[in-house]
Design a protein around this motif. Structure first.
Motif, PDB file in Angstrom:
ATOM      1  N   ILE A 173      43.835  15.638  65.595  1.00  0.00           N
ATOM      2  CA  ILE A 173      42.512  16.221  65.334  1.00  0.00           C
ATOM      3  C   ILE A 173      42.307  16.417  63.830  1.00  0.00           C
ATOM      4  CG2 ILE A 173      41.114  18.320  65.592  1.00  0.00           C
ATOM      5  CD1 ILE A 173      41.070  16.531  68.022  1.00  0.00           C
ATOM      6  N   THR A 174      43.343  16.889  63.154  1.00  0.00           N
ATOM      7  CA  THR A 174      43.246  17.127  61.699  1.00  0.00           C
ATOM      8  C   THR A 174      42.947  15.831  60.970  1.00  0.00           C
ATOM      9  OG1 THR A 174      44.811  18.972  61.855  1.00  0.00           O
ATOM     10  CG2 THR A 174      44.458  18.007  59.668  1.00  0.00           C
ATOM     11  N   LYS A 175      43.685  14.762  61.318  1.00  0.00           N
ATOM     12  CA  LYS A 175      43.456  13.461  60.674  1.00  0.00           C
ATOM     13  C   LYS A 175      42.050  12.947  60.946  1.00  0.00           C
ATOM     14  CE  LYS A 175      48.231  11.754  60.692  1.00  0.00           C
ATOM     15  NZ  LYS A 175      49.129  10.691  61.218  1.00  0.00           N
ATOM     16  N   LYS A 176      41.581  13.139  62.171  1.00  0.00           N
ATOM     17  CA  LYS A 176      40.255  12.656  62.531  1.00  0.00           C
ATOM     18  C   LYS A 176      39.179  13.376  61.714  1.00  0.00           C
ATOM     19  CE  LYS A 176      37.426  11.589  66.584  1.00  0.00           C
ATOM     20  NZ  LYS A 176      37.332  11.644  68.067  1.00  0.00           N
ATOM     21  N   CYS A 177      39.325  14.690  61.571  1.00  0.00           N
ATOM     22  CA  CYS A 177      38.366  15.469  60.777  1.00  0.00           C
ATOM     23  C   CYS A 177      38.401  15.051  59.313  1.00  0.00           C
ATOM     24  CB  CYS A 177      38.678  16.961  60.893  1.00  0.00           C
ATOM     25  SG  CYS A 177      38.279  17.679  62.492  1.00  0.00           S
ATOM     26  N   LEU A 178      39.608  14.842  58.794  1.00  0.00           N
ATOM     27  CA  LEU A 178      39.753  14.463  57.383  1.00  0.00           C
ATOM     28  C   LEU A 178      39.164  13.077  57.137  1.00  0.00           C
ATOM     29  CD1 LEU A 178      43.351  15.793  56.573  1.00  0.00           C
ATOM     30  CD2 LEU A 178      41.157  16.789  55.900  1.00  0.00           C
ATOM     31  N   ASN A 179      39.375  12.170  58.085  1.00  0.00           N
ATOM     32  CA  ASN A 179      38.803  10.822  57.950  1.00  0.00           C
ATOM     33  C   ASN A 179      37.278  10.874  57.927  1.00  0.00           C
ATOM     34  OD1 ASN A 179      40.343   8.431  57.586  1.00  0.00           O
ATOM     35  ND2 ASN A 179      41.380   8.858  59.543  1.00  0.00           N
ATOM     36  N   ARG A 180      36.738  11.697  58.797  1.00  0.00           N
ATOM     37  CA  ARG A 180      35.292  11.831  58.874  1.00  0.00           C
ATOM     38  C   ARG A 180      34.737  12.400  57.563  1.00  0.00           C
ATOM     39  NH1 ARG A 180      32.262  15.283  63.653  1.00  0.00           N
ATOM     40  NH2 ARG A 180      30.102  14.938  62.946  1.00  0.00           N
ATOM     41  N   LEU A 181      35.437  13.402  57.047  1.00  0.00           N
ATOM     42  CA  LEU A 181      35.015  14.020  55.785  1.00  0.00           C
ATOM     43  C   LEU A 181      35.141  13.040  54.618  1.00  0.00           C
ATOM     44  CD1 LEU A 181      34.111  16.599  54.320  1.00  0.00           C
ATOM     45  CD2 LEU A 181      36.520  17.249  54.130  1.00  0.00           C
ATOM     46  N   ARG A 182      36.236  12.265  54.624  1.00  0.00           N
ATOM     47  CA  ARG A 182      36.465  11.290  53.553  1.00  0.00           C
ATOM     48  C   ARG A 182      35.362  10.236  53.544  1.00  0.00           C
ATOM     49  NH1 ARG A 182      38.959   6.279  53.337  1.00  0.00           N
ATOM     50  NH2 ARG A 182      39.428   6.435  55.566  1.00  0.00           N
ATOM     51  N   LEU A 183      35.005   9.733  54.717  1.00  0.00           N
ATOM     52  CA  LEU A 183      33.972   8.703  54.808  1.00  0.00           C
ATOM     53  C   LEU A 183      32.613   9.223  54.354  1.00  0.00           C
ATOM     54  CD1 LEU A 183      34.989   7.013  58.202  1.00  0.00           C
ATOM     55  CD2 LEU A 183      35.185   6.048  55.897  1.00  0.00           C
ATOM     56  N   SER A 184      32.327  10.469  54.670  1.00  0.00           N
ATOM     57  CA  SER A 184      31.039  11.043  54.255  1.00  0.00           C
ATOM     58  C   SER A 184      30.992  11.227  52.742  1.00  0.00           C
ATOM     59  CB  SER A 184      30.792  12.374  54.963  1.00  0.00           C
ATOM     60  OG  SER A 184      31.725  13.351  54.538  1.00  0.00           O
ATOM     61  N   LEU A 185      32.134  11.531  52.147  1.00  0.00           N
ATOM     62  CA  LEU A 185      32.186  11.670  50.689  1.00  0.00           C
ATOM     63  C   LEU A 185      32.047  10.311  50.013  1.00  0.00           C
ATOM     64  CD1 LEU A 185      35.088  14.276  50.337  1.00  0.00           C
ATOM     65  CD2 LEU A 185      32.679  14.661  49.774  1.00  0.00           C
ATOM     66  N   LEU A 186      32.725   9.321  50.558  1.00  0.00           N
ATOM     67  CA  LEU A 186      32.676   7.978  49.977  1.00  0.00           C
ATOM     68  C   LEU A 186      31.271   7.384  50.080  1.00  0.00           C
ATOM     69  CD1 LEU A 186      36.063   6.490  51.243  1.00  0.00           C
ATOM     70  CD2 LEU A 186      35.478   7.135  48.896  1.00  0.00           C
ATOM     71  N   SER A 187      30.578   7.669  51.179  1.00  0.00           N
ATOM     72  CA  SER A 187      29.219   7.151  51.353  1.00  0.00           C
ATOM     73  C   SER A 187      28.191   8.011  50.623  1.00  0.00           C
ATOM     74  CB  SER A 187      28.858   7.116  52.841  1.00  0.00           C
ATOM     75  OG  SER A 187      28.828   8.424  53.369  1.00  0.00           O
ATOM     76  N   GLN A 188      28.691   9.124  50.049  1.00  0.00           N
ATOM     77  CA  GLN A 188      27.861  10.090  49.321  1.00  0.00           C
ATOM     78  C   GLN A 188      26.790  10.729  50.189  1.00  0.00           C
ATOM     79  OE1 GLN A 188      26.415   8.171  45.763  1.00  0.00           O
ATOM     80  NE2 GLN A 188      28.359   8.539  44.687  1.00  0.00           N
ATOM     81  N   SER A 189      26.986  10.644  51.499  1.00  0.00           N
ATOM     82  CA  SER A 189      26.090  11.382  52.398  1.00  0.00           C
ATOM     83  C   SER A 189      26.412  12.874  52.339  1.00  0.00           C
ATOM     84  CB  SER A 189      26.243  10.868  53.833  1.00  0.00           C
ATOM     85  OG  SER A 189      27.574  11.047  54.288  1.00  0.00           O
ATOM     86  N   GLN A 190      27.639  13.167  51.848  1.00  0.00           N
ATOM     87  CA  GLN A 190      28.042  14.557  51.610  1.00  0.00           C
ATOM     88  C   GLN A 190      27.909  14.792  50.107  1.00  0.00           C
ATOM     89  OE1 GLN A 190      29.472  16.598  54.209  1.00  0.00           O
ATOM     90  NE2 GLN A 190      29.251  18.296  52.779  1.00  0.00           N
ATOM     91  N   PRO A 191      26.858  15.501  49.655  1.00  0.00           N
ATOM     92  CA  PRO A 191      26.572  15.611  48.221  1.00  0.00           C
ATOM     93  C   PRO A 191      27.585  16.448  47.449  1.00  0.00           C
ATOM     94  CG  PRO A 191      25.106  17.042  49.468  1.00  0.00           C
ATOM     95  CD  PRO A 191      25.874  16.241  50.472  1.00  0.00           C
ATOM     96  N   THR A 192      28.287  17.317  48.127  1.00  0.00           N
ATOM     97  CA  THR A 192      29.278  18.153  47.460  1.00  0.00           C
ATOM     98  C   THR A 192      30.344  18.553  48.458  1.00  0.00           C
ATOM     99  OG1 THR A 192      29.601  20.138  46.121  1.00  0.00           O
ATOM    100  CG2 THR A 192      28.046  20.310  47.961  1.00  0.00           C
ATOM    101  N   LEU A 193      31.425  19.102  47.939  1.00  0.00           N
ATOM    102  CA  LEU A 193      32.498  19.549  48.828  1.00  0.00           C
ATOM    103  C   LEU A 193      32.321  21.046  49.052  1.00  0.00           C
ATOM    104  CD1 LEU A 193      35.026  18.399  50.230  1.00  0.00           C
ATOM    105  CD2 LEU A 193      36.370  19.249  48.315  1.00  0.00           C
ATOM    106  N   PRO A 194      31.990  21.441  50.279  1.00  0.00           N
ATOM    107  CA  PRO A 194      31.721  22.862  50.552  1.00  0.00           C
ATOM    108  C   PRO A 194      32.927  23.738  50.221  1.00  0.00           C
ATOM    109  CG  PRO A 194      31.029  21.483  52.382  1.00  0.00           C
ATOM    110  CD  PRO A 194      31.829  20.608  51.472  1.00  0.00           C
ATOM    111  N   ILE A 195      32.661  24.941  49.800  1.00  0.00           N
ATOM    112  CA  ILE A 195      33.731  25.860  49.400  1.00  0.00           C
ATOM    113  C   ILE A 195      34.712  26.133  50.545  1.00  0.00           C
ATOM    114  CG2 ILE A 195      34.173  28.252  48.690  1.00  0.00           C
ATOM    115  CD1 ILE A 195      31.695  28.073  46.941  1.00  0.00           C
ATOM    116  N   PRO A 196      34.251  26.284  51.786  1.00  0.00           N
ATOM    117  CA  PRO A 196      35.229  26.504  52.871  1.00  0.00           C
ATOM    118  C   PRO A 196      36.252  25.360  52.967  1.00  0.00           C
ATOM    119  CG  PRO A 196      33.033  27.064  53.622  1.00  0.00           C
ATOM    120  CD  PRO A 196      32.858  26.419  52.292  1.00  0.00           C
TER     121      PRO A 196
END
Length: 771
Positions: A38-61
């Motif tokens: 589950i941890t890897k899956k969440c991290l992969n999802r977060l990584r892809l959103s950062l690479l595609s810049q659909s995630q404009p910043t890295l949330p503090i949490p």
């Protein structure tokens, strides 16, 4: 539209909150495989959103979880993915990059991954280090966390085969942005990229802290890489793009590679020191040519010829032997020139008062490592026999409409130089002490012999029956060392008793006027091994012609060693330093406040006394002469001839200061400078390097000499009679109390600061010359 944007933002926020909640739950129960999945899956999802810049910043949490994730012991996969997230987030924005860099736990966790045994984790961590290094804050935080040491340790352990190099132009096509592609493992190229970025961000202390055993292997590798880069750059073998599929393209530019080599060599023992005693023996070996006789009768006063046997150049103990033997292996001019030129790069000029080598590097970092620059590094010229003016073979900077685009010397210019030589042109190379270690040794030893920060070395190759430079005078004293062939010199009488200053124009006649005048002219024929001393300010010219022995003219190769006397190291400079020493001693014993009227009278009188010394430097030849106190070995040995010689000159100068009484002229000079908003003390600003804690008016920088003079002057000038009395008392007291011995130690510390920067520059340039 507004509602849709709000809805999307809410969805992203919900996704982030969900990922955070899942990650927290998984990390709290990290001992089972499902949690890891589950941890890897969440991290992969977060990584892809950062690479595609659909995630404009890295949330503090999420940011708060990164230290834990980077230090995860579950598997390399989690730590590696976390490193990739750090890297991707570091590229989102400057704000996010600095936010990550400011978190010491994240940076330490990232650096710890550089010690991981899994290669995929190492690659992810190295990439993240490179991404975080895109900001100055990121680079400094990585350096503080020992990221460079970790990279160097990996580099020592990575297998390296023979490296092939291919140069390809950057996106803008400029040579300054050439990229280097290496036929090596991608991981090795990645390590080089990251290490070079951090090395080029180090300050001196950080460079000193790098363990020698760590950087040595990298330094050797970079030097080998540099040789191959220089070979391709010199030959002009540059591709528009990297089409070779087996090459791993790097982000290293020619300039950044040169800078990293320069920086790593700054504090190295780059060259073997030749003692000043050995230099003295080599040049002043005969009784007539003793060093004492030279200093007393010829130094800065008259030309002086040292006759030496031809065999002296090949004797093992002669200071020129190593360089001459290297040249003797070249059978002809055709083999000599390519061999010399191929190893050379431009030695970018450093200001005479520059004492911060990293400041110099920051100014020239986009030019460092470039080919020879015409006029700056090399001249190909001859003197026209009719006009007596110099004719240049290549375009001069002054002839170019764009000074920023000088003529660079490449491989195809070597054949042009050979052609020019056959047509009677002299080839003159500057800065030889920065290009050949054996000449660096000689220059350093000669500088120590004369108590100066540095000595320059130029080389001149002149064909038969030719004259290179037109008749001219130099702003520095030179020792002409004849290495091969013969050369006929004419030295004209000094047209002015005032010596020219380094880099300052002097109002004396030019070479053509000296040559056509009826003034005294001395002639010297230099043969192999001979050394001719020419003081600064003496017009001279030289040509190759029949010496009457062989019946035909010969070519000539000679070195000139220039003793460059910078302003602080003239006798005027020593007098300023002496006044500073005396004034500081007065402050220790007499605690008069500068805020009081008597304190203002005293401080302004000292300032005017500095101005008086400056005026004497403009008018009195003795104040312009080189101060050799830096070469005094044992100040306590008051019977040493050299010590006595220097003390006698000092006493003479103090006598001249004491006898001068132009108070009103000094006052008027100060008043005019304040009215015109000019700094009358500009040429003396180097005195701040003496490290005195100067007393100034409240609110002004205590480190700068003479600060606040413009504020105190009106009150000082208003009470002119009292000011003159105070000035005469300060001058009389200084001249009667100042101690030569008390100044020597502080003066040598100043000399040491200048020499340190020159040595760092010399080390850096020598490391970039492949010979």
């Amino acid at each position: 539209m507004g509602k849709k944007k709000k809805k999307k933002r809410k969805q992203k926020q919900d996704n982030t909150n969900s990922i955070f909640a899942i990650l927290v739950a998984a990390l709290s129960n990290s001992n089972n495989n499902y949690s890891e999945f589950i941890t890897k899956k969440c991290l992969n999802r977060l990584r892809l959103s950062l690479l595609s810049q659909s995630q404009p910043t890295l949330p503090i949490p999420i940011l708060s979880l990164l230290p834990v994730l980077l230090n995860s012991k579950c598997s390399g996969g989690i730590a590696g993915l976390s490193a990739e997230i750090v890297g991707a987030a570091s590229l989102l924005s400057l704000e996010t990059n600095e936010q990550i860099a400011a978190d010491a736990e994240i940076v330490r966790g990232l650096v710890s991954l550089l010690r991981n045994s899994e290669k995929r984790v190492l690659v992810a961590a190295a990439n993240a280090v490179l991404d975080l290094s895109t900001t100055s804050v990121g680079r400094q935080k990585l350096l503080e966390s020992s990221a460079l040491e970790a990279l160097l340790l990996i580099f020592r352990q990575v297998h390296r085969s023979s490296t092939l190099v291919s140069l390809c132009a950057g996106e803008n096509g400029n040579e300054a942005s050439l990229c280097i592609a290496c036929e090596e493992d991608e991981f090795l190229v990645l390590l080089l990229d990251a290490a070079i970025v951090l090395i080029n961000s180090c300050d001196i202390e950080q460079l000193l802290r790098i363990p020698r055993k760590l950087y040595e292997s990298l330094f050797v590798f970079l030097k080998e890489l540099w040789i191959k880069v220089q070979d391709q750059l010199f030959s002009g073998n540059i591709m528009r793009s990297n089409r070779e599929k087996h090459f791993c393209s790097s982000k290293i530019t020619v300039n950044s590679l040169a800078e990293s080599i320069f920086r790593l060599s700054l504090n190295a023992d780059q060259f073997t020191i030749i003692s000043k005693e050995r230099v003295e023996r080599s040049i002043f070996s005969s009784n007539e040519g003793s060093f004492e006789n030279f200093i007393v009768n010829y130094w800065e006063a008259s030309p002086f010829l040292v006759r030496r046997s031809t065999d002296s150049l090949i004797e093992g103990n002669d200071i020129f032997t190593s360089f001459v033997q290297g040249l003797s292996s070249k059978e002809s001019i055709c083999s000599f020139l390519p061999c010399i030129f191929q190893c050379l790069i431009s030695c970018l000029p450093i200001a005479s008062d520059e004492l911060d080598i990293l400041s110099f590097l920051n100014d020239v970092r986009h030019k460092l490592g470039c080919p020879l620059v015409y006029e700056q590094d090399i001249r190909v010229l001859k003197t026209d026999k009719i006009s007596k003016k110099e004719v240049h073979f290549f375009p001069r900077i002054s002839d170019s409409f764009d000074v920023k685009d000088p003529y660079l010397i490449y491989a195809d210019d070597i054949s042009k130089c050979e052609e020019a030589y056959k047509e009677g042109y002299t080839i003159a190379l500057r800065g030889m002490e920065f290009r050949f270690e054996c000449l660096a040794n000689i220059a350093d030893g000669l500088a120590s012999l004369f108590g100066q920060p540095s000595v320059g070395a130029n080389m001149y190759l002149t064909p038969p029956n030719s004259q290179g430079l037109a008749c001219h005078y130099d702003d520095h004293c030179v020792f002409v060392c004849q290495l091969f062939g013969n050369k006929h010199w004419k030295i004209f009488a000094q047209p002015s008793v005032q010596l020219p200053r380094l880099y300052h124009p002097c109002d004396i006649v030019n070479g053509v006027e000296a040559e056509s005048s009826t003034a005294e002219c001395r002639q010297f024929l230099l043969r192999e091994g001979d050394i001719l001393y020419i003081p600064r300010g003496f017009p001279h010219k030289a040509c190759t012609e029949d010496d009457g022995r062989t019946g035909s003219a010969e070519f000539s190769l000679h070195l000139t060693l220039g003793v460059e006397v910078e302003h602080p190291f003239e006798w005027e400079g020593f007098a300023h330093a002496a006044l500073c020493c005396w004034n500081q001693a007065q402050k220790i014993h007499h605690h008069a406040s500068v805020e009081s009227f008597s304190g203002i009278l005293n401080l302004m009188s000292v300032n005017l006394l500095h101005l008086l010394i400056g005026l004497l430097g403009h008018s009195d030849p003795t104040f312009r002469k080189a101060c050799l106190v830096g070469a005094v070995s044992r100040p306590s040995d008051t019977q040493d001839w050299f010590y006595l010689n220097q003390k006698t000159i000092f006493d003479e100068l103090i006598g001249k200061i004491s006898a001068d009484s132009r108070f009103l002229e000094l006052l008027s000079s100060m008043e005019m400078a304040i009215r015109e908003n000019t700094d009358p003390f500009q040429q003396m600003r180097w005195l701040q390097l003496l490290d005195w804690n100067r007393e100034t008016l409240e609110g002004h920088d205590r480190k700068l000499p003479f600060t606040g003079a413009e504020i105190m002057f009106p009150l000082y000038a208003e009470h002119k009679d009292m000011a003159e009395t105070a000035f005469m008392q300060v001058k009389s007291k200084f001249c009667s109390e100042v101690s030569f011995e008390d100044v020597i130690e502080r003066y040598k510390m100043l000399l040491g600061k200048y020499k340190e920067t020159r040595k760092q520059y010399m080390n850096g340039m020598l490391s970039l010359h492949c010979n």
